[in-house]
Enzyme design. Structure first.
Site, short mmCIF file in Angstrom:
data_model
loop_
_atom_site.label_atom_id
_atom_site.label_comp_id
_atom_site.label_asym_id
_atom_site.label_seq_id
_atom_site.Cartn_x
_atom_site.Cartn_y
_atom_site.Cartn_z
N CYS A 176 -31.76 93.59 -34.84
CA CYS A 176 -31.73 94.75 -35.73
C CYS A 176 -32.92 95.68 -35.45
O CYS A 176 -32.96 96.33 -34.42
CB CYS A 176 -31.68 94.31 -37.19
SG CYS A 176 -31.11 95.63 -38.30
N HIS A 196 -27.03 90.90 -37.53
CA HIS A 196 -27.89 89.77 -37.89
C HIS A 196 -27.16 88.45 -37.60
O HIS A 196 -26.36 87.99 -38.41
CB HIS A 196 -28.27 89.83 -39.38
CG HIS A 196 -29.27 90.89 -39.69
ND1 HIS A 196 -30.63 90.68 -39.58
CD2 HIS A 196 -29.11 92.17 -40.10
CE1 HIS A 196 -31.27 91.79 -39.92
NE2 HIS A 196 -30.38 92.71 -40.24
N GLU A 226 -28.36 85.55 -37.69
CA GLU A 226 -28.94 84.45 -38.45
C GLU A 226 -28.29 84.23 -39.82
O GLU A 226 -28.49 83.17 -40.43
CB GLU A 226 -30.45 84.68 -38.65
CG GLU A 226 -30.83 85.81 -39.59
CD GLU A 226 -30.91 87.18 -38.91
OE1 GLU A 226 -31.59 88.07 -39.45
OE2 GLU A 226 -30.29 87.36 -37.84
#
Length: 511
Positions: free
Chosen positions: A79, A169, A171
């Site tokens: 990001c 993202h 994660e």
């Protein structure tokens, strides 16, 4: 020494989730603020740049020397980190027409090792207001989405190490293949061996403790919680009865907890002394309502008790603590000094007069990792699965002034609630639960009499490590049963409410 991945934090709310994804792949990692100098050594295998609420086009935008990192290690940028790497190599980052937040389908445009075993059109999670509109020279587009022209890219391998960037993202839970992408970076690109396990942690830590402590003695506060118990067991495994545990009854423990915990410690072989200091704490807390002041009073008194014990134990040169990684992360600001969210009783310096060196064997672990290590050490599972309990105890679950009478009310109500969760098979389904005594009295009716008594709030959350938490959706029938039981059995409470706030924006504890 374990191989390591370094995560540079630019202030993203998701940085801890990157660390968790790396740890779940059995690779050790650490988070540090972006402005802290990187210590390059043979154990460091790669670097990850996090997201950020900032824009790379701001005058004071956070920045790092990406080329210097690439000269030594592979880099994964996420990001803000991806936008920063694109801009620093001559690309263009511009304000999006609209803030892009939520689910998107990732369209893979070019084969790459970072997408090994990733199907096309997998779901990813976007959260950004800027977009990369032009990639730098020597960069290749790897993926886009219907609305994002650059969702994934890499720097061509002309010299130095590889650089990969994701606008999304990987994660977060909503990126369905994100953890596989992170694993690909760790294993396929950085060459990590994935050998960081609870067993390896125990062996490494015990060896480090033996070296750190030598023939010395350690004095340590024990609370009955998972963190201090696992930390004490690790230290005991290293030095035996040269660990001197101190379990203090500060007057704000749960009902009957002092004796129950002492018995448990003796059963697992720890060398622990119990100290009844209830009245000392009650006297110091009298008239105090501010939560931060209550925390500091309790923390100072703990140190005072230690000083008294340490003065009688001249051989103790070390102080053991159950500090865990979220304590450390939440106590460090990405942007330097900032407003205190809350003080952590396990983090910070000790007064010079104590003359004890810190021993913190769990400082690098998240809560669920602490539990895995505890099971590896053979600590009984019912002990390991205990809910977290705040260091200041019920003092921060009694809003307002602390009195022995209020403590007794809350202890009895909390015991009914916690025992009820266990009886209904709900205790292990929530991460943390507790009862809060509110500084509110309300009118009630019992029989033919009107009452004017206290209100308690029941709190239960689901979480992995406490960094974020959602309120637990407990059955209405259970909550009704708890309300009736508490009101009928605890004279002085006539109203029970249930807290349905999540973290963020709320915190797990009320104070």
């Amino acid at each position: 020494m374990t191989e390591k991945i370094l995560i540079l934090d630019f202030g993203s709310q998701y940085t801890q989730l990157i660390a968790r994804a790396v740890r779940e792949a059995n690779v050790y990692c650490e988070i540090q603020p972006f402005h802290k100098a990187i210590e390059f050594d043979e154990h460091l295998k790669g670097v990850i740049l996090s997201g950020s609420p900032a824009s790379v086009n701001e005058d004071e935008a956070p920045n790092v020397d990406i080329q210097a990192i690439l000269a030594k290690l592979p880099l994964l940028t996420i990001c803000y980190g991806a936008q920063l790497s694109a801009k620093n190599f001559g690309g263009k980052v511009e304000k999006s027409n609209k803030r892009e937040y939520g689910r998107a389908q990732l369209r893979i445009q070019k084969d790459d090792i970072i997408f090994k075993n990733i199907p096309d059109n997998s779901q990813v999670w976007m959260s950004h207001s800027d977009s990369i509109t032009v990639l730098p020279e020597n960069f290749e587009l790897l993926a886009d989405t219907e609305s994002i022209p650059v969702a994934g890219f890499r720097k061509k391998a002309d010299q130095g190490h590889s650089l990969h960037g994701f606008q999304f993202h990987p994660e977060v839970y909503h990126s369905t293949e994100g953890k596989t992408m992170i694993r690909n970076f760790l294993v396929e690109i950085c060459g990590c061996s994935q050998n960081w396990t609870p067993a390896s942690f125990v062996n490494e830590t015990v060896a480090q403790l033996k070296e750190q402590i030598g023939e010395g003695h350690v004095i340590m506060a024990l609370s009955g919680g998972v963190d201090s118990t696992v930390a004490a067991t690790l230290i005991h495994k290293a030095i035996g009865n040269r660990l001197h545990g101190i379990f203090v009854d500060n007057g704000v423990l749960r009902k009957d907890e002092f004796q129950q915990v002492l018995d448990m410690y003796h059963n697992i072989g720890l060398n622990v002394k119990g100290i009844d200091a209830k009245n000392m704490f009650y006297d110091a807390l009298a008239g105090k309502s501010d939560p931060e002041e209550k925390r500091k009073i309790i923390g100072k008194l703990f140190i005072d008790v230690f000083q008294i014990e340490a003065s009688n134990m001249l051989e103790a040169k070390f102080l053991g603590q159950g500090t865990i990684y979220p304590d450390v992360i939440e106590s460090v600001s990405v942007h330097g000094p900032s407003q205190t969210i809350k003080s952590h009783h396990n983090v910070g310096g000790l007064p010079d007069t104590l003359h004890l060196k810190l021993v913190e064997p769990l400082r690098s672990l998240f809560k669920d990792e602490v539990r895995k290590v505890g099971l590896e050490l053979g600590i009984p599972s019912d002990m390991i699965q205990r809910h977290p309990f705040p260091g200041p105890g019920l003092a921060i679950r009694i809003l307002g002034e602390i009195t022995p009478e209020k403590v007794d009310l809350l202890q009895r109500a909390d015991a009914i609630y916690i025992n009820g969760l266990k009886e209904f098979g709900l205790y292990d389904k929530v991460w943390q639960a507790g009862t809060i005594l509110l500084p509110v009295k309300s009118v009630g009716v019992m029989g033919d009499e009107r009452t004017y008594e206290f209100t308690v709030a029941l709190r239960a959350v689901t979480s992995v490590d406490g960094m974020t938490a959602d309120w637990a959706h407990l059955p209405y029938e259970f909550l009704a049963h708890m309300s009736n039981s508490i009101i009928n059995q605890v004279r002085g409470i006539n109203r029970v409410v249930y807290d349905i706030s999540s973290k963020p924006p709320a915190t797990i504890e009320w104070e």
